[in-house]
Design a protein around this motif. Structure first.
Motif, mmCIF file in Angstrom:
data_model
loop_
_atom_site.group_PDB
_atom_site.id
_atom_site.type_symbol
_atom_site.label_atom_id
_atom_site.label_comp_id
_atom_site.label_asym_id
_atom_site.label_seq_id
_atom_site.Cartn_x
_atom_site.Cartn_y
_atom_site.Cartn_z
ATOM 1 N N ALA A 177 0.900 -1.411 0.086
ATOM 2 C CA ALA A 177 0.007 0.015 0.125
ATOM 3 C C ALA A 177 0.887 1.302 -0.067
ATOM 4 O O ALA A 177 0.309 2.225 -0.729
ATOM 5 N N ASP A 228 2.408 1.767 -3.386
ATOM 6 C CA ASP A 228 1.434 2.328 -4.385
ATOM 7 C C ASP A 228 0.900 3.702 -4.204
ATOM 8 O O ASP A 228 0.830 4.402 -5.126
ATOM 9 N N SER A 285 1.580 6.519 -6.921
ATOM 10 C CA SER A 285 0.410 7.092 -7.536
ATOM 11 C C SER A 285 0.450 8.445 -7.086
ATOM 12 O O SER A 285 -0.491 9.406 -7.563
ATOM 13 N N ASP A 321 -1.482 9.187 -4.454
ATOM 14 C CA ASP A 321 -2.870 9.114 -4.067
ATOM 15 C C ASP A 321 -2.958 8.346 -2.838
ATOM 16 O O ASP A 321 -2.078 7.486 -2.458
ATOM 17 N N VAL A 336 -3.809 5.360 -0.468
ATOM 18 C CA VAL A 336 -3.923 3.989 -0.772
ATOM 19 C C VAL A 336 -4.164 3.049 0.561
ATOM 20 O O VAL A 336 -3.383 3.303 1.548
ATOM 21 N N SER A 368 -15.436 -0.156 -4.161
ATOM 22 C CA SER A 368 -14.005 0.364 -4.123
ATOM 23 C C SER A 368 -13.827 1.420 -3.572
ATOM 24 O O SER A 368 -14.488 2.346 -3.765
ATOM 25 N N HIS A 419 -10.145 3.652 -2.353
ATOM 26 C CA HIS A 419 -8.609 3.784 -2.135
ATOM 27 C C HIS A 419 -7.947 2.799 -2.470
ATOM 28 O O HIS A 419 -7.055 2.138 -1.997
ATOM 29 N N ASN A 420 -8.150 2.495 -3.934
ATOM 30 C CA ASN A 420 -7.256 1.415 -4.716
ATOM 31 C C ASN A 420 -7.549 0.155 -4.023
ATOM 32 O O ASN A 420 -6.908 -0.871 -4.260
ATOM 33 N N ARG A 421 -8.398 -0.152 -3.016
ATOM 34 C CA ARG A 421 -8.849 -1.412 -2.835
ATOM 35 C C ARG A 421 -10.474 -2.036 -3.166
ATOM 36 O O ARG A 421 -11.250 -1.081 -3.376
ATOM 37 N N ARG A 422 -10.497 -3.277 -3.501
ATOM 38 C CA ARG A 422 -11.795 -3.567 -3.768
ATOM 39 C C ARG A 422 -12.230 -4.687 -2.457
ATOM 40 O O ARG A 422 -11.695 -5.540 -2.255
#
Ligand code: ADP
Length: 613
Positions: free
Chosen positions: A183, A186, A190, A192, A194, A301, A303-306
């Protein structure tokens, strides 16, 4: 057995067996239809409940995932603020971070957060100076840990609020943990926010019941601007603003607002990529929930997580109530009651109809009897007159044989009239129309006179009649009917005595009663027939009964008349030992004018206890 039980319930009267079978079959049909109907009904309810419960769970999981998504997305605002705050300063102190935490009112706005922290990238050469600075700021045993190879590390520098569990995390380089590192990298690449997959928190290191948490990283670069390329971002990374939360705490906060959540439910949140799961709500794991448990899941989804939120619940409590046992108990109970009620109603109805039919038949019979006897009496009396005229010689002298035949015809006609009279009285009693009107009367005189009327008849059989009484016995009774009773007893005694015997009429008194007994030495009555002789139309076979003839009404009438006076007619007898029939009348009668009824005497007119003059 069932039949005798039901007979007890509905009284002594029983149904005809064909009626009984129909009623039982119909009641059984009601019972079976009841069971089927209740089962179908309960099944429909069960299905409806299941449907409702499914959609409730669906609704639940969708609401939860929506809220979770909102809440997690919302957190970014706080990290953006942290980034801006850090960018404004060359260096960040312990005090700065505390001020930021306080000014943002993070504790009030995000009560479920475990902590909000600042991670700084520290070059290996600066480790000691960095640790020294932190220790000077008051964190005595601050050390970067674990130390790994590399040009730099990213230890947690500050973490608010200052709690003992958060203290444990200070100095920890989260990049040394694989899940966190993914994380962090990432986020760094990014630019962003995460989020991590569920991880074990450092805060829970010594906890006996650790609960999974997630971390959200937001990268901060040197110079305060987002570098254009990934290489530049890696190069210029200053650190991270991050937050820690336990998703279960977020749901716990919502649980109060969602009344449909109950303890039997189990809610999990899982990261689809990492296949790691965190329990959000409920005590038991889904595997331990009953096999009819239902799970409804929803994905979102952020913050980059599903993420996947899964709500598992038992079948609804209502459908458990209407389960197979519930159906059986309810259906059987309702149907048994319905069957019994049907049986009861049908039997009551049939018995009622039967009773009214019987009453109707009895009434018609009584009317017919009254009509027939009335209509027979007039011509029979006419015949008596003509026979009387013949035997008195009004139509000329009769030969010996003619005289004998006329006498026999006369006697036969007498018996016929006697029977018609008895029928008339019985029909009057049945109709409740025979009125007794008591007066003072001398029973001795009445009894002995009645006996005299039979002298001729007795003489024909060479029977001696004797009347024995010490004195006049005065009673309060209707002379017309007392005579009838005594005559009947004497007539029977003569009828059922053998020739050349004796019949004695005796009058006696006790403290309360006066009695007239008629004793003969005739055929007698068997013990088992004794009570039958008082029944309507009942004649008991004996050696003389065929020769003598009769209606079987005399003693019935005698007893009814005696009872109407408050007295009775009783008998003692033995086969071939003769009989004694006794009429008993009360000395002090309380009977006034009254109709003779088969039931106890129905009074009319005067007050009980007063005698009519
Ligand atoms: P009935 O004499 O017309 O048959 P009752 O009602 O007067 O009718 O008597 C009923 C039956 O009682 C008679 O059929 C007879 O069998 C029996 N009974 C009556 N009186 C005597 C008696 N003194 N001795 C023997 N049997 C008697």
């Amino acid at each position: 057995m069932a039949r005798s039980f039901l007979r007890e319930v509905f009284g002594r009267r029983a149904l005809r067996s064909s009626d009984y079978t129909s009623v039982v079959l119909f009641s059984l049909l009601v019972f079976v239809v009841g069971i089927i109907a209740t089962s179908l009904f309960a099944q429909a309810i069960t299905q409806q409940n299941l449907k409702d419960y499914n959609s409730m769970l669906e609704q639940e999981s969708s609401t939860l995932s929506q809220r979770m998504e909102d809440r997690l997305a919302h957190n970014i605002s706080m990290l953006v603020a942290a980034q801006t705050y850090v960018n404004q300063k060359e260096t960040i102190t312990d005090r700065d971070w505390e001020v930021f935490y306080g000014n943002m009112r993070i504790r009030e706005r995000f009560p479920y957060l475990v902590g909000v922290g600042y991670v700084e990238r520290v070059a290996r050469d600066n480790f000691s100076a960095f640790e020294e600075t932190r220790r000077r700021e008051g964190t005595d045993n601050y050390t970067i840990h674990p130390v790994v190879d590399g040009a730099s590390q990213t230890p947690i520098k500050y973490l608010q609020p200052r709690s003992s569990e958060n203290e444990k995390a200070l100095g920890y380089d989260m990049h040394t943990d694989a899940v966190r590192a993914i994380a962090m990298d990432d986020a760094r690449d990014s630019g962003d926010a995460v989020m991590t997959a569920p991880v074990d928190l450092v805060q829970d290191k010594d906890s006996s019941s650790p609960r999974k948490g997630v971390l959200l990283y937001y990268p901060i670069y040197m110079g305060g601007r987002l570098p254009a390329t990934i290489a530049e971002r890696r190069e210029q990374l200053r650190g991270f603003a991050y937050l820690v939360l336990r998703p279960g705490d977020v749901v716990a906060q919502y649980a109060k607002e969602l009344p449909s959540l109950d303890d039997s439910m189990h809610i999990t949140m899982s990261d689809e990529a990492f296949e790691s799961e965190v329990q959000l709500y409920g005590g038991k794991a889904p595997a331990h929930i009953s096999k009819d448990a239902i799970t409804k899941a929803e994905t979102f989804s952020v913050h980059n997580r599903r993420w996947k939120i899964a709500v598992t619940g038992h079948d609804s409590p209502l459908s458990r109530l209407y389960g197979p046992l519930g159906i059986f108990i309810m259906g059987t109970t309702v149907s048994i009651v319905a069957g019994f009620v049907t049986y009861y109603l049908l039997v009551s109805r049939i018995l009622k109809v039967e009773k009214s039919l019987q009453a109707e038949v009895q009434r018609t019979k009584d009317e017919l009897l009254a009509l027939a006897s009335h209509q027979l009496r007039t011509p029979a009396s006419g015949v008596k007159q003509y026979l009387g005229m013949l035997s008195s010689g009004m139509a000329g002298g009769l030969s010996e044989m003619q005289t004998e035949l006329v006498r026999k015809a006369y006697d036969t006609n007498e018996r016929q009239i006697e029977i018609i009279n008895e029928l008339l009285y019985v029909s009057k009693i049945d109709a409740g129309q025979l009125l007794i009107e008591p007066t003072r009367m001398d029973l001795t005189k009445t009894a002995c006179r009645a006996m005299d009327n039979f002298q001729e008849q007795a003489a024909a059989k060479d029977i001696t009649l004797t009347c024995k009484a010490r004195k006049p016995y005065i009673v309060h009774a209707d002379d017309r009917y007392v005579v009838m009773v005594i005559e009947n007893l004497i007539s029977n005694a003569v009828k059922y005595s053998y020739p050349s015997s004796k019949v004695t009429v005796r009058l006696k008194e006790t403290a309360t009663n006066v009695s007239v007994s008629v004793t003969d030495t005739g055929v007698g009555i068997a013990k088992h027939d004794i009570e039958r002789v008082f029944d309507k139309f009942d004649r008991v076979e004996n050696p003389l009964s065929h020769a003598e003839g009769g209606s079987g009404l005399g003693l019935f009438l005698a007893r009814q008349l005696a009872r109407a006076h408050g007295g009775d007619v009783t008998v003692t007898s033995g086969v071939e030992k003769g009989s004694t029939f006794t009429l008993t009348l009360p000395k002090e009668s309380t009977i006034d004018r009254a109709y003779v009824n088969l039931k106890p005497v129905k009074k009319i007119g005067t007050i009980v206890g007063r005698r009519s003059k």
